[in-house]
Design a protein around this motif. Sequence first.
Motif, PDB file in Angstrom:
ATOM      1  N   SER A 173       0.848  -1.181   0.000  1.00  0.00           N
ATOM      2  CA  SER A 173       0.000   0.000   0.000  1.00  0.00           C
ATOM      3  C   SER A 173       0.887   1.235   0.000  1.00  0.00           C
ATOM      4  N   GLY A 174       0.252   2.394  -0.142  1.00  0.00           N
ATOM      5  CA  GLY A 174       0.993   3.647  -0.035  1.00  0.00           C
ATOM      6  C   GLY A 174       1.605   4.091  -1.338  1.00  0.00           C
ATOM      7  N   GLU A 175       2.261   5.270  -1.279  1.00  0.00           N
ATOM      8  CA  GLU A 175       2.795   5.882  -2.492  1.00  0.00           C
ATOM      9  C   GLU A 175       4.173   6.498  -2.279  1.00  0.00           C
ATOM     10  N   HIS A 176       4.840   6.175  -1.174  1.00  0.00           N
ATOM     11  CA  HIS A 176       6.160   6.736  -0.874  1.00  0.00           C
ATOM     12  C   HIS A 176       7.236   5.742  -1.324  1.00  0.00           C
ATOM     13  N   ARG A 177       8.410   5.797  -0.705  1.00  0.00           N
ATOM     14  CA  ARG A 177       9.486   4.831  -0.920  1.00  0.00           C
ATOM     15  C   ARG A 177       9.976   4.857  -2.362  1.00  0.00           C
ATOM     16  N   HIS A 178      10.350   6.082  -2.809  1.00  0.00           N
ATOM     17  CA  HIS A 178      10.861   6.252  -4.161  1.00  0.00           C
ATOM     18  C   HIS A 178      12.277   5.675  -4.283  1.00  0.00           C
ATOM     19  N   VAL A 179      12.697   5.443  -5.498  1.00  0.00           N
ATOM     20  CA  VAL A 179      14.081   5.025  -5.704  1.00  0.00           C
ATOM     21  C   VAL A 179      14.997   6.244  -5.630  1.00  0.00           C
ATOM     22  N   LEU A 180      14.736   7.254  -6.462  1.00  0.00           N
ATOM     23  CA  LEU A 180      15.537   8.476  -6.460  1.00  0.00           C
ATOM     24  C   LEU A 180      14.641   9.666  -6.151  1.00  0.00           C
ATOM     25  N   SER A 181      15.126  10.591  -5.345  1.00  0.00           N
ATOM     26  CA  SER A 181      14.393  11.809  -5.016  1.00  0.00           C
ATOM     27  C   SER A 181      15.317  13.006  -5.182  1.00  0.00           C
ATOM     28  N   LEU A 182      14.932  13.931  -6.058  1.00  0.00           N
ATOM     29  CA  LEU A 182      15.695  15.157  -6.279  1.00  0.00           C
ATOM     30  C   LEU A 182      14.880  16.308  -5.704  1.00  0.00           C
ATOM     31  N   ASN A 183      15.404  16.953  -4.687  1.00  0.00           N
ATOM     32  CA  ASN A 183      14.643  17.966  -3.973  1.00  0.00           C
ATOM     33  C   ASN A 183      15.256  19.347  -4.178  1.00  0.00           C
ATOM     34  N   ARG A 184      15.926  19.876  -3.166  1.00  0.00           N
ATOM     35  CA  ARG A 184      16.492  21.214  -3.280  1.00  0.00           C
ATOM     36  C   ARG A 184      17.867  21.108  -3.918  1.00  0.00           C
ATOM     37  N   CYS A 185      17.895  21.182  -5.246  1.00  0.00           N
ATOM     38  CA  CYS A 185      19.151  21.003  -5.963  1.00  0.00           C
ATOM     39  C   CYS A 185      19.083  21.731  -7.295  1.00  0.00           C
ATOM     40  N   GLU A 186      20.236  21.886  -7.920  1.00  0.00           N
ATOM     41  CA  GLU A 186      20.315  22.655  -9.163  1.00  0.00           C
ATOM     42  C   GLU A 186      21.393  22.077 -10.070  1.00  0.00           C
ATOM     43  N   ASN A 249       5.162  -1.048 -17.161  1.00  0.00           N
ATOM     44  CA  ASN A 249       4.606  -1.894 -16.094  1.00  0.00           C
ATOM     45  C   ASN A 249       4.508  -1.189 -14.744  1.00  0.00           C
ATOM     46  N   THR A 250       4.145   0.083 -14.753  1.00  0.00           N
ATOM     47  CA  THR A 250       3.868   0.786 -13.506  1.00  0.00           C
ATOM     48  C   THR A 250       2.500   0.339 -12.999  1.00  0.00           C
ATOM     49  N   SER A 251       2.420  -0.102 -11.752  1.00  0.00           N
ATOM     50  CA  SER A 251       1.132  -0.571 -11.231  1.00  0.00           C
ATOM     51  C   SER A 251       1.192  -0.700  -9.720  1.00  0.00           C
ATOM     52  N   GLY A 252       0.012  -0.554  -9.080  1.00  0.00           N
ATOM     53  CA  GLY A 252      -0.091  -0.760  -7.650  1.00  0.00           C
ATOM     54  C   GLY A 252      -0.820   0.347  -6.930  1.00  0.00           C
ATOM     55  N   THR A 253      -0.491   1.609  -7.232  1.00  0.00           N
ATOM     56  CA  THR A 253      -1.117   2.767  -6.605  1.00  0.00           C
ATOM     57  C   THR A 253      -1.451   3.797  -7.671  1.00  0.00           C
ATOM     58  N   LYS A 254      -2.667   4.336  -7.635  1.00  0.00           N
ATOM     59  CA  LYS A 254      -3.052   5.342  -8.619  1.00  0.00           C
ATOM     60  C   LYS A 254      -2.242   6.610  -8.419  1.00  0.00           C
ATOM     61  N   PRO A 255      -2.001   7.379  -9.503  1.00  0.00           N
ATOM     62  CA  PRO A 255      -2.561   7.206 -10.848  1.00  0.00           C
ATOM     63  C   PRO A 255      -1.816   6.224 -11.742  1.00  0.00           C
ATOM     64  N   GLY A 256      -0.636   5.792 -11.382  1.00  0.00           N
ATOM     65  CA  GLY A 256       0.058   4.773 -12.164  1.00  0.00           C
ATOM     66  C   GLY A 256       0.517   5.238 -13.529  1.00  0.00           C
ATOM     67  N   ALA A 257       0.913   6.511 -13.647  1.00  0.00           N
ATOM     68  CA  ALA A 257       1.313   7.080 -14.936  1.00  0.00           C
ATOM     69  C   ALA A 257       2.791   6.822 -15.213  1.00  0.00           C
ATOM     70  N   ALA A 258       3.132   6.867 -16.501  1.00  0.00           N
ATOM     71  CA  ALA A 258       4.551   6.843 -16.847  1.00  0.00           C
ATOM     72  C   ALA A 258       5.216   8.119 -16.334  1.00  0.00           C
ATOM     73  N   ILE A 259       4.645   9.281 -16.698  1.00  0.00           N
ATOM     74  CA  ILE A 259       5.092  10.571 -16.174  1.00  0.00           C
ATOM     75  C   ILE A 259       3.868  11.321 -15.680  1.00  0.00           C
ATOM     76  N   ASP A 260       3.920  11.801 -14.457  1.00  0.00           N
ATOM     77  CA  ASP A 260       2.810  12.554 -13.863  1.00  0.00           C
ATOM     78  C   ASP A 260       3.324  13.930 -13.450  1.00  0.00           C
ATOM     79  N   ILE A 261       2.764  14.982 -14.059  1.00  0.00           N
ATOM     80  CA  ILE A 261       3.091  16.362 -13.691  1.00  0.00           C
ATOM     81  C   ILE A 261       1.936  16.851 -12.832  1.00  0.00           C
ATOM     82  N   GLU A 262       2.104  16.789 -11.529  1.00  0.00           N
ATOM     83  CA  GLU A 262       0.979  17.016 -10.619  1.00  0.00           C
ATOM     84  C   GLU A 262       1.479  17.663  -9.328  1.00  0.00           C
ATOM     85  N   PRO A 263       1.541  18.997  -9.285  1.00  0.00           N
ATOM     86  CA  PRO A 263       2.048  19.670  -8.084  1.00  0.00           C
ATOM     87  C   PRO A 263       1.115  19.509  -6.890  1.00  0.00           C
TER      88      PRO A 263
END
Length: 547
Positions: A173-186, A249-263
Amino acid sequence: MKLLKTWQSAKMAVFSVVLIPALFVGIAACGTVHRPGLLSWAVTPDQKISSPVNPAPNGEILKSLEVSVMEFGVKGDGITDNAKAIMAAIDYVNSRGGGVVRFPAAKYMSRRFGLFNCHNVTLLLEPGAVLQMIDSQPEELYQPFIRITDGSTNCHIIAYNAEIRRNKELYTSGEHRHVLSLNRCEGCSVKGGKIYGSGGDGIYLAYPGAEGYPRSILIKEVWLENNRRQGISVISGTDIKIYNVRVSNTSGTKPGAAIDIEPNEGHYIYSVDILNLESIDNQGAALQIYPRFGAVDIESRISVSGIKSDGDQHVLFIGGCRDRTKPMKIDIRGLEGSGHRSSGIILREIGGGTSFNISGRIRSDNKPAIAVGHDTTDEQLIKGSPEAYVDLTVEGSGYTIYSYTSSKHLYNMSKNMFFKIRNNGTGRIANFGNFFAKVDTDVVSYNDKKRDSILGPWDTMQGTRIVRSIGEVLLTLDDSKYRPGSIVKAAVESDQTLIIKASGSGKFLPFDSDTVQSSWRGSLITLQKLESNDWSVVEYSGLWDRG
């Protein structure tokens, strides 16, 4: 022999008295080792992220280094937790002004780690290297595996013919636990490799607020496979470039998009460029754009060139744009879709401040090529209407356009939409009565099996309408529903009669009659609306008579 022993004793004395103390002084000058999971000092949200070179402790600008993680005790045995040793290698290179940290071909196990306030540091996974996260501790289950954050600049992960993996089977369940996270960077990038098995996103780009979000980010030639929520999520950022990526093969938690631009709320998206997205068998859309909850008072631009979608839920989903106060411009070209499990293109809840161009080709066999609608209540009436141009070639036997709402919201949303559709299939249009978009095409067709029907209500239609009669049909052209210059083409495709009637006092010229008809299979006629209520017969073939 005695002389040799004396010389060796002298060397040991020099090393003990001089070199060892000097070594400890040097280590102390370099600072303490950064511990995994802790953040270094960071820029504040109102500061510009900028640090092109990280100087050595004495102020000297040092030449870039290149080290192997093996030199810092990392073991590629597929068992050992290497997080501390990897961080030691990263901190060493960062403290010396930047450089390359190499991972030779092997399987490396590690808990989470990152590039925290690093500058000019590159993690290079050589071909055959696998970096696998250890998810054994509860706190690890909700954190990214690798982060680039805390004011890092010019940092990169390069992994051609290598893999970075999590353990998707542990996440139910859930939607966290990413592989890579780019946050405050340039000025950072991820290039090459396979990113696999996250509990959330393969790559996650986000940081709240008007400052501090990811800037000038490049994601290039990456394969994102079997992630739970998204291949890539763009939650905030500017100058985001995503080039030549494959998501499957993205699947498990919605929206399940290849790329999601959703602030999210409080996040800012200024500019995103996507070039050549290949999307295969994802639970959601190949590309989803849903800026509803992000900042609406900034100008945003999303540019896409080349989407190839096969077996996704949708090829393209655009929604949640109804409340914008500043323009959002969406330009999507070279869209190709087939095998979608629901409508190919979804346009939903799109209001004023949004303008978009969409062009491409969709094969639609079982589902509509385009679906347009609105899910809001009267109290949530969208503000204004978007400016939209859709230039689409539709193949297959599915419906061309489908409108799934009958409320006034659809009119507000779609009255400035302009569709140019080339149809190479049967061209059915389903439930189109409440859709008020302008249509300009000479190939859209409409099968009307009703005995009596008013050809409409295309209230703002200006363009071409093809009618294919497959049974005895009486069609009345309501002059109030056609602007001057509008064209209707009719084809008789059965041996039964097609009767076309002008409403009111209108007549068909030069027949000088308010009705024309034909019972001859294969007869064709082209009619054009004049400034008056009359219609001009531009051309016809077969047998047509006055009514």
